[in-house]
Design a protein around this motif. Structure first.
Motif, mmCIF file in Angstrom:
data_model
loop_
_atom_site.group_PDB
_atom_site.id
_atom_site.type_symbol
_atom_site.label_atom_id
_atom_site.label_comp_id
_atom_site.label_asym_id
_atom_site.label_seq_id
_atom_site.Cartn_x
_atom_site.Cartn_y
_atom_site.Cartn_z
ATOM 1 N N GLN A 1 49.485 41.496 1.975
ATOM 2 C CA GLN A 1 49.790 42.084 0.681
ATOM 3 C C GLN A 1 51.189 41.688 0.240
ATOM 4 O O GLN A 1 52.113 41.631 1.039
ATOM 5 C CB GLN A 1 49.668 43.606 0.756
ATOM 6 C CG GLN A 1 48.246 44.056 1.061
ATOM 7 C CD GLN A 1 48.085 45.551 1.053
ATOM 8 O OE1 GLN A 1 48.897 46.288 0.511
ATOM 9 N NE2 GLN A 1 47.005 46.014 1.654
ATOM 10 N N ARG B 1 62.374 43.540 -1.589
ATOM 11 C CA ARG B 1 61.080 44.193 -1.517
ATOM 12 C C ARG B 1 60.444 44.030 -0.145
ATOM 13 O O ARG B 1 60.821 43.154 0.629
ATOM 14 C CB ARG B 1 60.153 43.646 -2.619
ATOM 15 C CG ARG B 1 59.874 42.167 -2.554
ATOM 16 C CD ARG B 1 59.060 41.704 -3.757
ATOM 17 N NE ARG B 1 59.804 41.783 -5.002
ATOM 18 C CZ ARG B 1 59.275 41.587 -6.202
ATOM 19 N NH1 ARG B 1 57.974 41.320 -6.307
ATOM 20 N NH2 ARG B 1 59.995 41.657 -7.304
ATOM 21 N N LEU B 2 59.505 44.876 0.124
ATOM 22 C CA LEU B 2 58.778 44.850 1.384
ATOM 23 C C LEU B 2 57.997 43.532 1.494
ATOM 24 O O LEU B 2 57.361 43.099 0.543
ATOM 25 C CB LEU B 2 57.816 46.032 1.406
ATOM 26 C CG LEU B 2 57.138 46.415 2.709
ATOM 27 C CD1 LEU B 2 58.176 46.853 3.728
ATOM 28 C CD2 LEU B 2 56.154 47.541 2.442
ATOM 29 N N LEU C 1 55.000 54.703 4.218
ATOM 30 C CA LEU C 1 54.280 54.384 2.996
ATOM 31 C C LEU C 1 52.919 55.065 3.053
ATOM 32 O O LEU C 1 52.149 54.887 3.979
ATOM 33 C CB LEU C 1 54.098 52.877 2.845
ATOM 34 C CG LEU C 1 55.312 52.129 2.333
ATOM 35 C CD1 LEU C 1 56.283 51.821 3.433
ATOM 36 C CD2 LEU C 1 54.870 50.837 1.651
ATOM 37 N N VAL D 1 54.807 40.122 -7.734
ATOM 38 C CA VAL D 1 54.335 41.370 -8.314
ATOM 39 C C VAL D 1 55.494 42.031 -9.065
ATOM 40 O O VAL D 1 56.599 42.124 -8.528
ATOM 41 C CB VAL D 1 53.810 42.315 -7.212
ATOM 42 C CG1 VAL D 1 53.378 43.646 -7.811
ATOM 43 C CG2 VAL D 1 52.665 41.653 -6.443
ATOM 44 N N GLN E 1 56.196 56.010 -1.372
ATOM 45 C CA GLN E 1 57.180 56.059 -0.285
ATOM 46 C C GLN E 1 58.143 57.194 -0.578
ATOM 47 O O GLN E 1 58.981 57.107 -1.469
ATOM 48 C CB GLN E 1 57.916 54.730 -0.189
ATOM 49 C CG GLN E 1 58.840 54.605 1.006
ATOM 50 C CD GLN E 1 59.427 53.207 1.098
ATOM 51 O OE1 GLN E 1 59.612 52.518 0.099
ATOM 52 N NE2 GLN E 1 59.720 52.754 2.296
ATOM 53 N N TYR F 1 46.859 47.381 -4.891
ATOM 54 C CA TYR F 1 47.027 48.606 -4.111
ATOM 55 C C TYR F 1 48.215 49.395 -4.655
ATOM 56 O O TYR F 1 49.217 48.801 -5.064
ATOM 57 C CB TYR F 1 47.313 48.273 -2.637
ATOM 58 C CG TYR F 1 46.384 47.247 -2.028
ATOM 59 C CD1 TYR F 1 46.587 45.889 -2.240
ATOM 60 C CD2 TYR F 1 45.311 47.632 -1.221
ATOM 61 C CE1 TYR F 1 45.749 44.941 -1.678
ATOM 62 C CE2 TYR F 1 44.472 46.686 -0.652
ATOM 63 C CZ TYR F 1 44.701 45.348 -0.888
ATOM 64 O OH TYR F 1 43.872 44.406 -0.324
ATOM 65 N N LEU G 1 55.079 52.090 -4.955
ATOM 66 C CA LEU G 1 54.970 50.650 -4.712
ATOM 67 C C LEU G 1 53.575 50.157 -5.060
ATOM 68 O O LEU G 1 52.579 50.822 -4.782
ATOM 69 C CB LEU G 1 55.254 50.332 -3.247
ATOM 70 C CG LEU G 1 56.677 50.568 -2.748
ATOM 71 C CD1 LEU G 1 56.744 50.379 -1.246
ATOM 72 C CD2 LEU G 1 57.640 49.625 -3.432
ATOM 73 N N PHE H 1 54.212 42.788 -2.157
ATOM 74 C CA PHE H 1 54.680 44.019 -2.773
ATOM 75 C C PHE H 1 55.594 43.771 -3.958
ATOM 76 O O PHE H 1 56.343 42.793 -4.006
ATOM 77 C CB PHE H 1 55.421 44.870 -1.736
ATOM 78 C CG PHE H 1 54.499 45.602 -0.811
ATOM 79 C CD1 PHE H 1 53.922 44.965 0.270
ATOM 80 C CD2 PHE H 1 54.203 46.945 -1.039
ATOM 81 C CE1 PHE H 1 53.054 45.649 1.120
ATOM 82 C CE2 PHE H 1 53.343 47.633 -0.194
ATOM 83 C CZ PHE H 1 52.770 46.988 0.881
ATOM 84 N N GLY H 2 55.530 44.706 -4.887
ATOM 85 C CA GLY H 2 56.475 44.726 -5.993
ATOM 86 C C GLY H 2 57.749 45.441 -5.583
ATOM 87 O O GLY H 2 57.845 45.970 -4.471
ATOM 88 N N PRO H 3 58.727 45.484 -6.489
ATOM 89 C CA PRO H 3 60.012 46.112 -6.161
ATOM 90 C C PRO H 3 59.961 47.637 -6.190
ATOM 91 O O PRO H 3 60.883 48.290 -5.716
ATOM 92 C CB PRO H 3 60.942 45.584 -7.253
ATOM 93 C CG PRO H 3 60.027 45.300 -8.399
ATOM 94 C CD PRO H 3 58.728 44.855 -7.803
ATOM 95 N N TYR I 1 55.762 44.519 8.782
ATOM 96 C CA TYR I 1 56.399 44.270 7.504
ATOM 97 C C TYR I 1 57.883 44.561 7.648
ATOM 98 O O TYR I 1 58.290 45.411 8.448
ATOM 99 C CB TYR I 1 55.810 45.167 6.410
ATOM 100 C CG TYR I 1 54.546 44.635 5.782
ATOM 101 C CD1 TYR I 1 53.324 44.721 6.443
ATOM 102 C CD2 TYR I 1 54.577 44.029 4.530
ATOM 103 C CE1 TYR I 1 52.174 44.223 5.867
ATOM 104 C CE2 TYR I 1 53.416 43.530 3.945
ATOM 105 C CZ TYR I 1 52.226 43.632 4.622
ATOM 106 O OH TYR I 1 51.084 43.134 4.048
ATOM 107 N N TYR J 1 50.936 52.481 -3.389
ATOM 108 C CA TYR J 1 51.468 53.268 -2.286
ATOM 109 C C TYR J 1 52.588 54.166 -2.816
ATOM 110 O O TYR J 1 53.182 53.892 -3.849
ATOM 111 C CB TYR J 1 52.060 52.377 -1.188
ATOM 112 C CG TYR J 1 51.074 51.486 -0.482
ATOM 113 C CD1 TYR J 1 50.779 50.220 -0.981
ATOM 114 C CD2 TYR J 1 50.456 51.895 0.695
ATOM 115 C CE1 TYR J 1 49.883 49.393 -0.326
ATOM 116 C CE2 TYR J 1 49.559 51.067 1.360
ATOM 117 C CZ TYR J 1 49.283 49.813 0.845
ATOM 118 O OH TYR J 1 48.399 48.991 1.491
#
Lengths: 115, 112
Positions: A104, B43-44, A43, A4, A37, A33, A91, A106-108, B36, A35
């Motif tokens: 999921q 990244r997460l 999140l 992502v 933070q 999605y 995010l 996640f992107g950076p 997570y 989010y």
């Protein structure tokens, strides 16, 4: 394969200006999605898309926030008339299907700073 | 409403010591629970999920429905385990089914 991606990675804007954040999900992932933070917070879920539709917008903090997704791929999160409390890391995540929301990717993130 | 509580903001342990990161949840149905992890400048990413009953990087987590807990454990901490850990919950019905509800996270610091 590519994960992502999100752009920009950092955004500094003046209070009152509009900003647009972009998310490019993993190819083939139908669910997307957003989010937020914030410092010291966990999140916070904002919105999700299945394809191009967003069935649940209740997580958006105010009507200044909106999101869209076109072509079942790229999504943009728009914040109008930004306020200092909007400063956070935004995010984006995607998953193969809505039926597997826990898996999921996640992107950076985009770090938004409102001055 | 669904809620995830991680009572510890920071947990410091010595290398080789056991680790337990606490997570409690509130949900009226049968949730799916996840851990997570976010390493420094990364990244997460998903660490593990309760339905898989797997061990990842030496970590395990058991869902205790009676205590509504999903604590993350590792018998011997390693320096590379230092990271931010988030417990997350996904519902299985209703409007909230398709979102992850996260706890506020616990920062694990493993002291050499």
């Amino acid at each position: 394969g590519a994960g992502v991606s999100q752009s920009p990675s950092n955004k500094v804007t003046e209070k009152g200006k509009d900003v647009e954040l972009r998310c490019d999900p993993i190819s083939g992932h139908t669910a997307l999605y957003w989010y937020r933070q914030s410092l010291g917070q966990g999140l916070e879920f904002l919105i999700y898309f299945q394809g191009n539709s967003a069935p649940d917008k209740s997580g958006l903090p105010s009507d200044r926030f909106s999101a869209e997704r076109t072509g079942g791929s790229v999504s943009t999160l728009t914040i109008q008339r930004t306020q200092q409390e909007d400063s956070a890391v935004y995010l984006c995540a995607s998953s193969l299907a809505l039926a597997s929301p826990g898996e999921q990717y996640f992107g950076p993130g985009t770090r938004l700073t409102v001055t | 409403a669904q809620r995830v509580t991680q009572p510890e903001k920071l947990l410091s342990v010595f290398k080789g010591a056991p680790v337990e990161l606490k997570c409690n949840y509130s949900y009226s149905g049968s949730p799916e629970l996840f851990w997570y992890v976010q390493y420094s400048r990364q990244r997460l990413q998903l660490l593990l999920r309760h339905i898989s009953r797997e061990s990842i990087k030496g970590f395990t987590a058991d869902l205790n429905k009676g205590e509504t807990s999903f604590h993350l454990k590792k018998p011997f901490a390693q320096e590379e385990d230092s990271a931010m850990y988030y417990c997350a919950l996904s519902g299985n019905s209703g409007a909230g089914s398709y979102q992850l509800t996260f706890g506020k996270g616990t920062k694990l610091s493993v002291i050499p």
